[in-house]
Write an enzyme that holds these catalytic residues in place. Structure first.
Site, PDB file in Angstrom:
ATOM      1  N   ASP A   1       3.557  -2.806  -4.596  1.00  0.00           N
ATOM      2  CA  ASP A   1       3.822  -1.399  -4.286  1.00  0.00           C
ATOM      3  C   ASP A   1       4.295  -1.204  -2.845  1.00  0.00           C
ATOM      4  O   ASP A   1       4.568  -0.077  -2.425  1.00  0.00           O
ATOM      5  CB  ASP A   1       2.597  -0.526  -4.583  1.00  0.00           C
ATOM      6  CG  ASP A   1       1.392  -0.867  -3.726  1.00  0.00           C
ATOM      7  OD1 ASP A   1       1.193  -2.052  -3.421  1.00  0.00           O
ATOM      8  OD2 ASP A   1       0.628   0.057  -3.373  1.00  0.00           O
TER       9      ASP A   1
ATOM     10  N   ASP B   1      -1.377  -0.619   4.467  1.00  0.00           N
ATOM     11  CA  ASP B   1      -2.671  -0.360   3.834  1.00  0.00           C
ATOM     12  C   ASP B   1      -3.839  -0.708   4.752  1.00  0.00           C
ATOM     13  O   ASP B   1      -4.952  -0.946   4.283  1.00  0.00           O
ATOM     14  CB  ASP B   1      -2.788  -1.150   2.527  1.00  0.00           C
ATOM     15  CG  ASP B   1      -2.086  -0.455   1.374  1.00  0.00           C
ATOM     16  OD1 ASP B   1      -1.510   0.625   1.591  1.00  0.00           O
ATOM     17  OD2 ASP B   1      -2.085  -1.007   0.252  1.00  0.00           O
TER      18      ASP B   1
END
Length: 356
Positions: A147, A224
């Site tokens: 992703d 992230d």
């Protein structure tokens, strides 16, 4: 990660335990003990198996392609409405992709050169490149997860001179230019420094756009590692590793703009209210975020100064948070081991909060 022989031995041991569980009498003490053992460890075991399949096999790519198709059908114009930030000759353009991810274009508006950060949907990123009328010369990938890296292949093939940057420790697809901690990527007047921040993955990098050349705020593209009022899961490290990576970010200036990899603001601020219900900075930010999300507007960027005031994962040194969650690291607040334990407890509570 365990060696292959350890995986094989573990699977055989699990099979033996399941067989014993099946053939043993219903009221047997051994059966009850094995059942409890399997239930206690099954969730973690299943996760590790699933994560291994996602990151190491073609099944992960197939899962990503399914995510991409669903998101394109559900959000044909993107999951959020974004606004670019324009500085003195530099433009930062957030691109909403998948169901809650953000990719970014960093543009030198004078040279008409662009850098893409985590281009997971190549179609959406290419549309922005064409709309802005710029040339893509570099891709900065924070880590290997699909992703964040799924568009590397298509974009690097379409733009033949485009370089793909990232950590060599992370298995990033189509990587051409490996980076180490504090390496600098120069594109036109853009000066972007890579900072090693392992924890979410072994080779996770964040990228810091230096604000000095354009006399504006620096910009942190955090992947992230760090979100508005939250931080990423520790998939390939431990709490001490993640704490060290967060401390790397804490060393940056208060006016640094935070451009995260996901739109998690409302959920994260809700959890922050559970652990610090009397934090007024969090309450003010939550009210603003809720107004934004009612209109499906993006909540990025925030600033690192703001994050220090309400993000619990950046506040493990704060006495108020230590007292709320348990014994603290002592009067100085500098005990890294205790802060790591507090970070781990925050993650456990966050997972419980999310599952409700």
């Amino acid at each position: 990660w365990p060696a292959p022989w350890q995986w094989v031995a573990g699977c055989w041991l699990l099979l033996v335990l399941v067989l014993v569980l099946l053939v043993s009498p219903r009221g047997c003490r051994v059966r009850r003990g094995l059942r409890g053992l399997l239930m206690a460890h099954s969730q973690r075991l299943l996760f590790r198996i699933g994560y291994s399949l996602y990151t190491r096999t073609w099944l992960g790519y197939l899962f990503y392609r399914q995510q991409l198709r669903r998101a394109r059908n559900r959000y044909p114009k993107g999951h959020s409405k974004t606004q670019p930030r324009l500085f003195n000759g530099v433009k930062v353009l957030p691109i909403p992709v998948l169901s809650d991810n953000y990719s970014y274009l960093i543009i030198d508006t004078q040279a008409q050169l662009a850098v893409a950060v985590d281009p997971s949907d190549p179609r959406a990123v290419q549309a922005s490149i064409e709309k802005e009328g710029v040339t893509l010369v570099a891709i900065l990938c924070t880590h290997k997860h699909w992703d964040h890296s799924g568009g590397n292949r298509d974009l690097s093939r379409r733009h033949r001179d485009c370089r793909v940057y990232g950590s060599p420790q992370d298995g990033i697809p189509y990587l051409t230019h490996p980076l180490c901690h504090q390496d600098v990527v120069s594109v036109g007047r853009l000066q972007i420094q890579a900072l090693a921040t392992p924890g979410h993955t072994q080779g996770h990098l964040v990228y810091l756009l230096d604000g000095e050349p354009y006399k504006g705020p620096s910009c942190l593209f955090s992947g992230d590692l760090l979100f508005l009022s939250g931080c990423g899961r520790t998939f390939e490290g431990n709490a001490e590793t993640m704490l060290s990576s967060l401390d790397t970010v804490l060393g940056l200036g208060d006016d640094t703009l935070l451009w995260p990899g996901h739109e998690y603001a409302e959920e994260n601020l809700g959890f922050a209210g559970v652990v610090e219900p009397e934090n007024l900075a969090r309450e003010r930010k939550m009210q603003w975020v809720q107004r934004q999300r009612l209109e499906r507007k993006s909540t990025c960027p925030s600033t690192l100064g703001e994050e220090r005031s309400y993000n619990p994962f950046l506040r493990t040194h704060c006495l108020a948070l230590q007292e709320a969650l348990g014994p603290g690291p002592g009067p100085t607040g500098d005990d890294d081991c205790s802060r790591a334990q507090l970070l781990e407890e925050l993650r456990r509570l966050k997972d419980m909060h999310k599952s409700k």
